[in-house]
Design a protein around this motif. Structure first.
Motif, PDB file in Angstrom:
ATOM      1  N   ASN A  16      -4.415  -7.422  -0.507  1.00 36.72           N
ATOM      2  CA  ASN A  16      -5.138  -6.688  -0.776  1.00 36.72           C
ATOM      3  C   ASN A  16      -4.992  -5.930  -2.350  1.00 36.72           C
ATOM      4  O   ASN A  16      -4.984  -4.748  -2.350  1.00 36.72           O
ATOM      5  CB  ASN A  16      -5.019  -5.426   0.588  1.00 36.72           C
ATOM      6  CG  ASN A  16      -3.976  -4.473   0.592  1.00 36.72           C
ATOM      7  OD1 ASN A  16      -2.807  -5.361   0.665  1.00 36.72           O
ATOM      8  ND2 ASN A  16      -3.890  -4.040   0.873  1.00 36.72           N
ATOM      9  N   SER A  17      -3.316  -6.176  -2.652  1.00 36.27           N
ATOM     10  CA  SER A  17      -2.877  -5.773  -4.029  1.00 36.27           C
ATOM     11  C   SER A  17      -2.597  -6.994  -4.597  1.00 36.27           C
ATOM     12  O   SER A  17      -3.135  -6.869  -6.160  1.00 36.27           O
ATOM     13  CB  SER A  17      -1.739  -5.635  -3.921  1.00 36.27           C
ATOM     14  OG  SER A  17      -0.847  -4.736  -4.129  1.00 36.27           O
ATOM     15  N   PHE A  69      -8.166   6.155  -6.453  1.00 34.56           N
ATOM     16  CA  PHE A  69      -6.975   5.338  -6.302  1.00 34.56           C
ATOM     17  C   PHE A  69      -6.631   5.798  -8.219  1.00 34.56           C
ATOM     18  O   PHE A  69      -7.900   6.222  -8.360  1.00 34.56           O
ATOM     19  CB  PHE A  69      -6.902   4.117  -6.709  1.00 34.56           C
ATOM     20  CG  PHE A  69      -6.108   3.539  -6.713  1.00 34.56           C
ATOM     21  CD1 PHE A  69      -4.960   2.868  -6.172  1.00 34.56           C
ATOM     22  CD2 PHE A  69      -6.176   2.604  -8.736  1.00 34.56           C
ATOM     23  CE1 PHE A  69      -3.885   2.240  -7.089  1.00 34.56           C
ATOM     24  CE2 PHE A  69      -4.812   1.790  -9.200  1.00 34.56           C
ATOM     25  CZ  PHE A  69      -4.433   1.914  -8.345  1.00 34.56           C
ATOM     26  N   TYR A 114      -7.684   2.827  -0.983  1.00 33.51           N
ATOM     27  CA  TYR A 114      -6.561   2.607  -1.072  1.00 33.51           C
ATOM     28  C   TYR A 114      -5.799   2.451   0.080  1.00 33.51           C
ATOM     29  O   TYR A 114      -4.898   1.673   0.724  1.00 33.51           O
ATOM     30  CB  TYR A 114      -5.532   2.712  -2.333  1.00 33.51           C
ATOM     31  CG  TYR A 114      -5.411   2.867  -2.567  1.00 33.51           C
ATOM     32  CD1 TYR A 114      -5.902   4.533  -2.460  1.00 33.51           C
ATOM     33  CD2 TYR A 114      -3.249   3.186  -2.586  1.00 33.51           C
ATOM     34  CE1 TYR A 114      -5.083   5.099  -3.232  1.00 33.51           C
ATOM     35  CE2 TYR A 114      -2.701   3.601  -3.213  1.00 33.51           C
ATOM     36  CZ  TYR A 114      -3.528   4.894  -3.738  1.00 33.51           C
ATOM     37  OH  TYR A 114      -2.425   6.258  -3.941  1.00 33.51           O
ATOM     38  N   HIS A 131     -11.639  -2.811  -2.987  1.00 32.83           N
ATOM     39  CA  HIS A 131     -10.603  -3.016  -2.149  1.00 32.83           C
ATOM     40  C   HIS A 131     -11.691  -3.856  -1.041  1.00 32.83           C
ATOM     41  O   HIS A 131     -11.950  -3.896   0.625  1.00 32.83           O
ATOM     42  CB  HIS A 131      -9.852  -2.020  -1.319  1.00 32.83           C
ATOM     43  CG  HIS A 131      -8.714  -1.625  -1.556  1.00 32.83           C
ATOM     44  ND1 HIS A 131      -7.161  -2.329  -1.340  1.00 32.83           N
ATOM     45  CD2 HIS A 131      -8.449  -1.004  -2.817  1.00 32.83           C
ATOM     46  CE1 HIS A 131      -6.211  -1.767  -2.043  1.00 32.83           C
ATOM     47  NE2 HIS A 131      -6.869  -0.945  -3.020  1.00 32.83           N
ATOM     48  N   TYR A 140      -8.556  -9.774  -8.563  1.00 31.53           N
ATOM     49  CA  TYR A 140      -7.253 -10.312  -7.847  1.00 31.53           C
ATOM     50  C   TYR A 140      -6.528 -10.198  -6.665  1.00 31.53           C
ATOM     51  O   TYR A 140      -5.668 -10.716  -6.121  1.00 31.53           O
ATOM     52  CB  TYR A 140      -6.082  -9.626  -9.421  1.00 31.53           C
ATOM     53  CG  TYR A 140      -6.136  -8.274  -9.540  1.00 31.53           C
ATOM     54  CD1 TYR A 140      -5.408  -7.231  -8.614  1.00 31.53           C
ATOM     55  CD2 TYR A 140      -6.562  -7.983 -10.803  1.00 31.53           C
ATOM     56  CE1 TYR A 140      -6.071  -6.087  -8.954  1.00 31.53           C
ATOM     57  CE2 TYR A 140      -6.150  -6.737 -10.734  1.00 31.53           C
ATOM     58  CZ  TYR A 140      -6.199  -5.168 -10.105  1.00 31.53           C
ATOM     59  OH  TYR A 140      -6.190  -4.526 -10.346  1.00 31.53           O
ATOM     60  N   LYS A 141      -7.493  -9.001  -6.273  1.00 37.31           N
ATOM     61  CA  LYS A 141      -6.680  -8.656  -4.834  1.00 37.31           C
ATOM     62  C   LYS A 141      -7.760 -10.390  -3.296  1.00 37.31           C
ATOM     63  O   LYS A 141      -7.403 -11.248  -4.293  1.00 37.31           O
ATOM     64  CB  LYS A 141      -7.630  -7.663  -3.993  1.00 37.31           C
ATOM     65  CG  LYS A 141      -6.696  -6.373  -5.168  1.00 37.31           C
ATOM     66  CD  LYS A 141      -7.293  -4.831  -4.187  1.00 37.31           C
ATOM     67  CE  LYS A 141      -7.077  -3.732  -5.303  1.00 37.31           C
ATOM     68  NZ  LYS A 141      -5.746  -3.572  -5.850  1.00 37.31           N
ATOM     69  N   ARG A 193       3.136   2.436  -0.109  1.00 41.90           N
ATOM     70  CA  ARG A 193       2.726   3.590  -1.076  1.00 41.90           C
ATOM     71  C   ARG A 193       3.394   4.967  -0.827  1.00 41.90           C
ATOM     72  O   ARG A 193       3.582   5.203   0.774  1.00 41.90           O
ATOM     73  CB  ARG A 193       0.925   3.737  -0.906  1.00 41.90           C
ATOM     74  CG  ARG A 193       0.612   2.693  -1.305  1.00 41.90           C
ATOM     75  CD  ARG A 193       0.749   2.241  -2.865  1.00 41.90           C
ATOM     76  NE  ARG A 193      -0.123   0.265  -2.870  1.00 41.90           N
ATOM     77  CZ  ARG A 193       0.434  -0.220  -3.526  1.00 41.90           C
ATOM     78  NH1 ARG A 193       2.313  -0.273  -3.692  1.00 41.90           N
ATOM     79  NH2 ARG A 193       0.440  -1.209  -4.226  1.00 41.90           N
ATOM     80  N   ARG A 221       1.622   0.170   4.392  1.00 40.18           N
ATOM     81  CA  ARG A 221       0.386  -1.038   4.560  1.00 40.18           C
ATOM     82  C   ARG A 221       0.197  -2.625   4.544  1.00 40.18           C
ATOM     83  O   ARG A 221       1.351  -3.028   4.327  1.00 40.18           O
ATOM     84  CB  ARG A 221      -0.111  -0.849   2.840  1.00 40.18           C
ATOM     85  CG  ARG A 221      -0.522   0.217   2.442  1.00 40.18           C
ATOM     86  CD  ARG A 221      -1.823   0.292   0.762  1.00 40.18           C
ATOM     87  NE  ARG A 221      -0.869  -1.056   0.791  1.00 40.18           N
ATOM     88  CZ  ARG A 221      -1.095  -1.070  -0.599  1.00 40.18           C
ATOM     89  NH1 ARG A 221      -3.216  -0.299  -0.788  1.00 40.18           N
ATOM     90  NH2 ARG A 221      -1.878  -2.361  -1.892  1.00 40.18           N
TER      91      ARG A 221
HETATM   92  N1  LIG Z   1      -2.639  -4.324  -9.617  1.00 39.85           N
HETATM   93  C1  LIG Z   1      -0.985  -4.412  -9.256  1.00 39.85           C
HETATM   94  C2  LIG Z   1      -0.225  -4.812 -10.252  1.00 39.85           C
HETATM   95  C3  LIG Z   1       0.481  -4.507  -9.872  1.00 39.85           C
HETATM   96  C4  LIG Z   1       0.881  -4.015  -8.716  1.00 39.85           C
HETATM   97  C5  LIG Z   1      -0.039  -4.000  -7.737  1.00 39.85           C
HETATM   98  C6  LIG Z   1      -1.271  -3.773  -8.163  1.00 39.85           C
HETATM   99  C7  LIG Z   1      -2.352  -3.409  -7.214  1.00 39.85           C
HETATM  100  O1  LIG Z   1      -3.547  -4.206  -7.721  1.00 39.85           O
HETATM  101  C8  LIG Z   1      -1.971  -2.301  -6.132  1.00 39.85           C
HETATM  102  C9  LIG Z   1      -3.505  -1.836  -5.727  1.00 39.85           C
HETATM  103  N2  LIG Z   1      -4.249  -1.872  -6.377  1.00 39.85           N
HETATM  104  C10 LIG Z   1      -3.289  -0.855  -4.880  1.00 39.85           C
HETATM  105  O2  LIG Z   1      -3.883  -0.799  -4.165  1.00 39.85           O
HETATM  106  O3  LIG Z   1      -2.507  -0.499  -4.205  1.00 39.85           O
END
Ligand SMILES: Nc1ccccc1C(=O)C[C@H](N)C(=O)O
Ligand SMILES: Cc1ncc(COP(=O)(O)O)c(C=O)c1O
Length: 373
Positions: A24-25, A112, A154, A182, A204-205, A343, A349
């Motif tokens: 999810n990240s 977020f 998130y 997400h 990218y998730k 987080r 998480r």
């Molecule tokens: N894009 C990233 C680049 C580097 C490290 C984390 C992210 C994440 O996507 C975090 C995510 N949005 C989260 O829900 O915490």
């Protein structure tokens, strides 16, 4: 559980000794991506050179957008892949408030950060007020221009009722922008059927497009003629190669484009999306609920642990646990090859990607956490 997706894990390039619960990240790579990227570099870029722009590259944002559209309930011609989620949020919010005589932008108070930051900038640039509000008490009014909501939170993994909240916004004549970061690719989503105004999300998730792969934006057909976004780059022009000095936006969703697309990332994402040719989203959702329920049952009574993720179906595919030592615990889990994330200030998480995570992953993660506690 009978797992109709069990064989899909083989399509991913994952080490069996790693329990990967951070899809999810950053989603895991489908095996086919490396070869595709190599072909794009060696053959398309290397041999075809600039001719490739007219051999599929130029239209890739719309073509790949349609593939994502299929996963989020959008008919073709309404999703384009471009830029980052943050940039697409800016376009969406600016377009949503353009020419409004209403006074406020409402944003989910626990959003977020990037969504809140961008909403703040849009408010400052347009002179509207920004009002953070909890989703259960949005208190929308006839002065509300737009409300920005995260489909799945998130931090806690809570899933919002898209149908209900979209209807709530529309009842007072406000627009709604949904952030699907997400939920895209793991939950059945019906943007067209729910008459959603605008939506954005990253790839990218759970869509496994790779680090920094371009985001998407949904602009429904009926809203396209009035979708006036401020980033009027040449690739959103009706006839980019006319190189006109006047900007005329493309009549369709391509007006959400700005500059030259990042083809390597775009085509890596395209390759990653092939996985979806073999799966039914209903199976993905069912497995996501089963995996998270199973993991939850193994950890909820551990000492010092409080589960933040709702136990009913109003949850995405993560389990968030609060523990005062969350940061240290996650570092130790990662040392033991159980990869989730922390987080701030105190949340652990664990994201479950139903395409490649297994019930054994849940067992191994829970056992390791138990040992550490
Ligand atoms: N894009 C990233 C680049 C580097 C490290 C984390 C992210 C994440 O996507 C975090 C995510 N949005 C989260 O829900 O915490
Ligand atoms: C809900 C949400 N919105 C936006 C983002 C990120 O936006 P961007 O793709 O611009 O980094 C994330 C994660 O990084 C997210 O979880």
């Amino acid at each position: 559980m009978n797992d109709p997706l069990a064989h899909i894990r083989d399509l991913f390039d994952l080490d069996d000794d790693v329990v990967y619960l951070d899809g999810n990240s950053l989603g895991a790579p489908p095996k086919a991506v490396a070869d595709r990227v190599q072909d794009v570099v060696r053959h398309q870029w290397g041999r075809r050179l600039i001719r490739s722009w007219s051999e599929g590259w130029w239209e890739a944002p719309e073509r790949v957008g349609n593939r994502i559209g299929r996963l989020i309930g959008a008919k073709p011609g309404q999703v384009v892949v471009a830029d980052s989620t943050s940039v697409n949020l800016f376009k969406a919010l600016m377009a949503a408030v353009r020419n409004t005589d209403r006074m406020e932008i409402v944003v989910d108070a626990g959003t977020f950060p990037t969504d809140g930051y961008i909403a703040r900038s849009v408010a400052e640039l347009t002179g509207l007020a920004l009002r953070p509000a909890p989703p259960e008490e949005l208190d929308l009014r006839d002065t509300t221009a737009v409300v920005l909501l995260n489909h799945v939170d998130y931090r806690t993994g809570r899933l919002l009722d898209m149908a209900e909240l979209t209807a709530q916004a529309h009842a007072v004549g406000a627009k709604v922008v949904w952030d699907l970061c997400h939920s895209a690719g793991v939950l059945p989503i019906e943007l067209d059927a729910l008459d959603v105004d605008l939506a954005v999300g990253c790839t990218y998730k759970f869509l496994n497009g790779g680090p920094g792969s371009p985001a998407f934006i949904y602009v429904p057909k009926h809203a396209q003629p009035t979708f006036d976004q401020p980033l009027t780059g040449w690739t959103g022009h009706e006839v980019p190669f006319a190189m006109s000095s006047e900007y005329t936006p493309d009549p369709g969703v391509s007006r959400a484009r700005v500059g030259t697309p990042d083809i390597l990332s775009m085509l890596a994402l395209d390759a990653a999306l092939d996985v979806w040719d073999h799966v039914d989203l209903a199976d993905v959702r069912a497995k996501g609920l089963a995996l998270t329920a199973h993991f939850r049952s193994l950890v909820e009574d551990l000492p010092g642990i409080e589960v933040l993720t709702p136990s009913d179906e109003w949850r995405g595919h993560q389990v968030s646990l609060r523990h005062p030592d969350a940061e240290r615990l996650m570092a130790e889990l990662i040392d033991r090859q159980v990869i989730g994330d922390h987080r701030p200030p105190d949340v652990l998480r664990f994201g479950f990607a139903p395409l490649y995570n297994t019930f054994d992953d849940a067992d191994r993660a829970a056992t390791t956490l138990k040992q550490l506690l």
